[in-house]
Design a protein around this motif. Structure first.
Motif, PDB file in Angstrom:
ATOM      1  N   SER A   1       4.267  10.147   4.456  1.00 10.52           N
ATOM      2  CA  SER A   1       3.760   8.809   4.116  1.00 10.52           C
ATOM      3  C   SER A   1       4.662   7.710   4.681  1.00 10.52           C
ATOM      4  O   SER A   1       4.183   6.647   5.084  1.00 10.52           O
TER       5      SER A   1
ATOM      6  N   TRP B   1       3.615   4.766   7.284  1.00  9.06           N
ATOM      7  CA  TRP B   1       3.945   3.362   6.998  1.00  9.06           C
ATOM      8  C   TRP B   1       4.658   2.726   8.205  1.00  9.06           C
ATOM      9  O   TRP B   1       4.309   1.618   8.624  1.00  9.06           O
TER      10      TRP B   1
ATOM     11  N   ASP C   1      -5.907  -3.636   1.494  1.00 13.63           N
ATOM     12  CA  ASP C   1      -5.055  -3.553   2.692  1.00 13.63           C
ATOM     13  C   ASP C   1      -5.929  -3.269   3.922  1.00 13.63           C
ATOM     14  O   ASP C   1      -5.834  -3.938   4.956  1.00 13.63           O
TER      15      ASP C   1
ATOM     16  N   VAL D   1      -4.927   4.490   7.211  1.00 12.86           N
ATOM     17  CA  VAL D   1      -4.932   4.096   5.794  1.00 12.86           C
ATOM     18  C   VAL D   1      -5.942   4.960   5.028  1.00 12.86           C
ATOM     19  O   VAL D   1      -5.638   5.491   3.954  1.00 12.86           O
TER      20      VAL D   1
ATOM     21  N   PHE E   1      -3.246   7.241   3.405  1.00  9.98           N
ATOM     22  CA  PHE E   1      -2.928   6.511   2.178  1.00  9.98           C
ATOM     23  C   PHE E   1      -3.995   6.790   1.103  1.00  9.98           C
ATOM     24  O   PHE E   1      -3.685   7.018  -0.053  1.00  9.98           O
ATOM     25  N   MET E   2      -5.272   6.754   1.508  1.00 11.71           N
ATOM     26  CA  MET E   2      -6.343   6.985   0.535  1.00 11.71           C
ATOM     27  C   MET E   2      -6.635   8.474   0.379  1.00 11.71           C
ATOM     28  O   MET E   2      -7.514   8.863  -0.402  1.00 11.71           O
TER      29      MET E   2
ATOM     30  N   SER F   1       0.839  -1.202   0.000  1.00 15.28           N
ATOM     31  CA  SER F   1       0.000   0.000   0.000  1.00 15.28           C
ATOM     32  C   SER F   1       0.879   1.258   0.000  1.00 15.28           C
ATOM     33  O   SER F   1       0.616   2.221  -0.725  1.00 15.28           O
ATOM     34  N   TYR F   2       1.912   1.212   0.828  1.00 16.56           N
ATOM     35  CA  TYR F   2       2.853   2.341   0.914  1.00 16.56           C
ATOM     36  C   TYR F   2       3.517   2.583  -0.447  1.00 16.56           C
ATOM     37  O   TYR F   2       3.685   3.734  -0.862  1.00 16.56           O
TER      38      TYR F   2
ATOM     39  N   TRP G   1      -6.394  -0.596  -4.204  1.00 19.41           N
ATOM     40  CA  TRP G   1      -5.317  -1.351  -3.555  1.00 19.41           C
ATOM     41  C   TRP G   1      -5.291  -1.087  -2.039  1.00 19.41           C
ATOM     42  O   TRP G   1      -5.085  -1.998  -1.240  1.00 19.41           O
ATOM     43  N   HIS G   2      -5.515   0.161  -1.648  1.00 15.14           N
ATOM     44  CA  HIS G   2      -5.542   0.490  -0.213  1.00 15.14           C
ATOM     45  C   HIS G   2      -6.724  -0.186   0.474  1.00 15.14           C
ATOM     46  O   HIS G   2      -6.633  -0.581   1.632  1.00 15.14           O
TER      47      HIS G   2
ATOM     48  N   VAL H   1       1.298   4.596  -2.496  1.00 11.14           N
ATOM     49  CA  VAL H   1       1.328   6.007  -2.082  1.00 11.14           C
ATOM     50  C   VAL H   1       2.496   6.696  -2.783  1.00 11.14           C
ATOM     51  O   VAL H   1       2.359   7.796  -3.321  1.00 11.14           O
TER      52      VAL H   1
END
Lengths: 205, 88
Positions: free
Chosen positions: B8, B12, A191, B50, B54-55, A83-84, A187-188, A87
């Motif tokens: 980010s 993580w 996760d 997340v 992330f999103m 996931s990272y 994709w996230h 990003v």
């Protein structure tokens, strides 16, 4: 009030942290409706597991003991890292680095494959022990939830391969990269679901 | 970027550490309400990280973050209730 509003505007304009608030999430809006539908489906499945366990605590707790918690935890780390990488792919394309973006997507796909490999070993071990969907209620949930999630990882990888190919061909730029964000959002989600699935099925008892 | 660490990358790292924490709690072999609530709490925190980072939902209207948060609270809340009903 006027004075106050002016003061606020100055504060907002001077702040380096301010960012625009977007009306819609990044990527194609359609993928978000798909994501919310998936969250709902998995959510119902998670809650059903918890209530099924409530009716048979001893069976669920005993069966859970036989799961490979280490493999589940490693797979959580693998998905979070994948996931990272997505990003980073989005960060790269926002700066106009298409090749770098494609490489990060490639890394995310690689980690998706690693997840599938580890999970396959887990399935193989369970199937070798003669465990099937009809072994008991716990294994019915364990197998169907993880296989359902497994298929979502595969679908996520298919989407990412398509996005990576387009990125390599120069199909995205700093200004136009909705496709990368759409792939990343899906994709996230894969996760995000595993982040609840792992503690629920492998840890909590 | 003149920051010491990318935001980010920091997210993580925290997500990785929280996963190790969940695993360690599982390996400790303890059960019970406190363990269940801690592990679910960690999951809620991770999902929020997340979703918001992330999103990138943190840059969107409250509506979108609200949908994810509402789903998260409903699902984990019902899971917690299901577990609590088994405590004698």
């Amino acid at each position: 009030m006027v004075v106050n509003f002016n003061y606020m505007n100055i504060l907002i304009n001077n702040s380096r942290c301010t960012r625009q608030i977007y009306a819609t999430p990044p990527g194609d809006l359609a993928i978000w409706f798909f994501i919310f539908a998936e969250l709902l489906a998995f959510g119902i499945f998670f809650v059903a597991y918890a209530f099924a366990r409530a009716h048979n605590v001893a069976l669920f707790d005993e069966s859970q003991q036989h799961l490979n918690r280490t493999s589940g935890a490693i797979n959580t780390l693998v998905l979070i890292t994948g996931s990272y990488f997505m990003v980073r792919a989005v960060e790269s394309i926002k700066q106009g680095y298409a090749n770098q973006c494609a490489r990060w997507i490639g890394a995310a796909i690689g980690f998706g494959a690693l997840f599938l490999l580890i999970k396959s070993f887990e399935f193989y071990s369970k199937f070798s022990d003669g465990i099937t969907l009809s072994t008991n209620t716990f294994y019915m949930f364990y197998l169907s939830l993880t296989i359902f999630h497994f298929m979502h990882v595969i679908l996520g990888m298919v989407i990412l391969v398509a996005v990576m190919i387009k990125a390599k061909q120069g199909g995205y730029s700093a200004e136009n990269h909705t496709g990368v964000e759409t792939g990343a959002a899906y994709w996230h989600m894969v996760d995000l679901l595993w982040i609840i699935l792992f503690p629920l099925i492998y840890v909590i008892h | 970027m003149n920051k010491l660490i990318r935001p980010s990358t920091l997210i993580w790292l925290v997500l990785m550490l929280l996963t190790v924490a969940t695993y360690a709690i599982g390996e400790a072999g303890v059960g019970g309400t406190a363990m269940m609530l801690t592990v679910l709490g960690i999951a809620v925190l991770k999902v929020q990280m997340v979703a918001n980072y992330f999103m990138e939902l943190r840059h969107t209207r409250w509506l979108w973050r609200g949908i994810v948060l509402g789903w998260l609270v409903s699902v984990t809340g019902l899971i917690a209730i299901a577990y609590l009903t088994t405590i004698k």
